[in-house]
Design an enzyme around this catalytic site. Structure first.
Site, short mmCIF file in Angstrom:
data_model
loop_
_atom_site.label_atom_id
_atom_site.label_comp_id
_atom_site.label_asym_id
_atom_site.label_seq_id
_atom_site.Cartn_x
_atom_site.Cartn_y
_atom_site.Cartn_z
N LYS A 264 -5.41 -9.53 2.95
CA LYS A 264 -6.86 -9.51 2.69
C LYS A 264 -7.22 -10.47 1.56
O LYS A 264 -8.18 -11.24 1.68
CB LYS A 264 -7.34 -8.09 2.32
N ARG B 161 6.50 -9.60 -2.84
CA ARG B 161 5.41 -10.36 -3.46
C ARG B 161 5.63 -10.53 -4.97
O ARG B 161 6.02 -9.60 -5.66
CB ARG B 161 4.10 -9.59 -3.21
N ARG C 98 3.82 -6.70 -9.07
CA ARG C 98 2.81 -5.68 -9.37
C ARG C 98 3.47 -4.31 -9.47
O ARG C 98 4.36 -3.99 -8.70
CB ARG C 98 1.76 -5.66 -8.25
N ARG D 164 1.32 4.00 -0.67
CA ARG D 164 0.04 3.30 -0.43
C ARG D 164 -0.24 3.20 1.06
O ARG D 164 -1.39 3.32 1.50
CB ARG D 164 0.08 1.90 -1.05
P1 AMP Z 1 -5.57 -3.64 -3.97
O1 AMP Z 1 -5.38 -4.78 -4.88
O2 AMP Z 1 -6.82 -3.77 -3.13
O3 AMP Z 1 -4.35 -3.33 -3.13
O4 AMP Z 1 -5.84 -2.34 -4.89
C1 AMP Z 1 -4.85 -1.88 -5.80
C2 AMP Z 1 -5.12 -0.41 -6.16
O5 AMP Z 1 -6.41 -0.32 -6.80
C3 AMP Z 1 -5.19 0.56 -5.01
O6 AMP Z 1 -3.91 0.99 -4.56
C4 AMP Z 1 -6.02 1.68 -5.62
O7 AMP Z 1 -5.24 2.47 -6.50
C5 AMP Z 1 -7.04 0.92 -6.44
N1 AMP Z 1 -8.23 0.61 -5.62
C6 AMP Z 1 -8.68 -0.62 -5.25
N2 AMP Z 1 -9.78 -0.52 -4.49
C7 AMP Z 1 -10.05 0.80 -4.38
C8 AMP Z 1 -11.03 1.55 -3.69
N3 AMP Z 1 -12.00 0.96 -2.96
N4 AMP Z 1 -10.99 2.91 -3.79
C9 AMP Z 1 -10.05 3.52 -4.52
N5 AMP Z 1 -9.08 2.89 -5.17
C10 AMP Z 1 -9.06 1.52 -5.09
#
Ligand code: AMP
Length: 214
Positions: A13, A127, A160, A171
């Site tokens: 994404k 990653r 990360r 996740r």
């Molecule tokens: P990402 O970089 O999009 O994979 O997000 C990393 C982490 O941030 C996720 O695993 C969640 O813990 C938190 N997070 C990001 N976006 C959201 C969302 N829309 N709702 C809840 N938690 C989020």
């Protein structure tokens, strides 16, 4: 163009979002990035989010919804936006719909990038990101010359905290339980656009452009 990017963690994404935002000249809003920045800055919100993120869980809806609402009020979002990683629950999707309707806006597309679980685990655990310039590598698919140093700027490469094998698995379970229902949510509204994300970055982006302009 008002777009939300769906798809599991590791689907690509973020990579596609950078290209879409540039091509359509719309701001890229990544809730994950907003949280990672808040964690790095040690803000109160960051400290709260960090525990959830490191466990592979979602940050509570009310926190995320508040952040996104405020961001969408920004003047740069008036002509369009790309939300990456939001919504992740039906409650977030409903809140977004309500918020947009208040300002006479609506979504144009819910773009779902589809990738199978085995590929996602490989992609996420390999990653590595440069702390200095943010460039993203993959130890197998796009390896840096040294596993610890950025080819582009010499910065330190890091994994990360939530890309470890145990957290990745969590996740992906959270995605299946809480986020995958959004596919039906946007399908029912005739907004769903699906793209096969197992291919290379350029091929996926060609498909995305075709679908968004169709
Ligand atoms: P990402 O970089 O999009 O994979 O997000 C990393 C982490 O941030 C996720 O695993 C969640 O813990 C938190 N997070 C990001 N976006 C959201 C969302 N829309 N709702 C809840 N938690 C989020």
């Amino acid at each position: 163009m008002n777009i939300v990017l769906l798809g599991p963690p590791g689907a690509g994404k973020g990579t596609q979002a950078l290209r879409i935002a540039k091509t359509y000249d719309i701001p890229h809003i990544s809730t994950g990035e907003i949280f990672r920045r808040a964690v790095a800055d040690e803000t109160e919100m960051g400290m709260r989010a960090k525990a959830y993120m490191n466990r592979g869980e979602l940050v509570p809806d009310e926190v995320v919804i508040g952040i996104v609402k405020e961001r969408l009020e920004g003047p740069d979002c008036a002509e369009g936006f790309l939300l990456d990683g939001f919504p992740r629950t039906v409650a977030q999707a409903e809140a977004l719909e309500k918020e947009l309707s208040k300002s006479g806006r609506e979504l144009d597309s819910g773009l779902d990038i589809e990738v199978g679980r085995a590929s996602l685990i490989k992609r996420l655990t390999g990653r590595r990101t440069c702390r200095a310039c943010g460039k993203v590598y993959h130890l197998t698919f796009d390896p840096p010359q040294s596993a610890t140093t950025c080819d582009a700027c010499g910065g330190e490469l890091w994994q990360r905290d939530d890309d470890t094998e145990e957290t990745v698995s969590k996740r992906l379970d959270v995605y299946e339980e809480q986020t995958a229902p959004l596919i039906d949510f946007y399908n029912e509204r005739d907004l769903l656009v699906e793209v096969d994300g197992e291919r290379g970055v350029d091929d996926v982006f060609s498909a995305v452009k075709q679908l968004l302009t169709a």
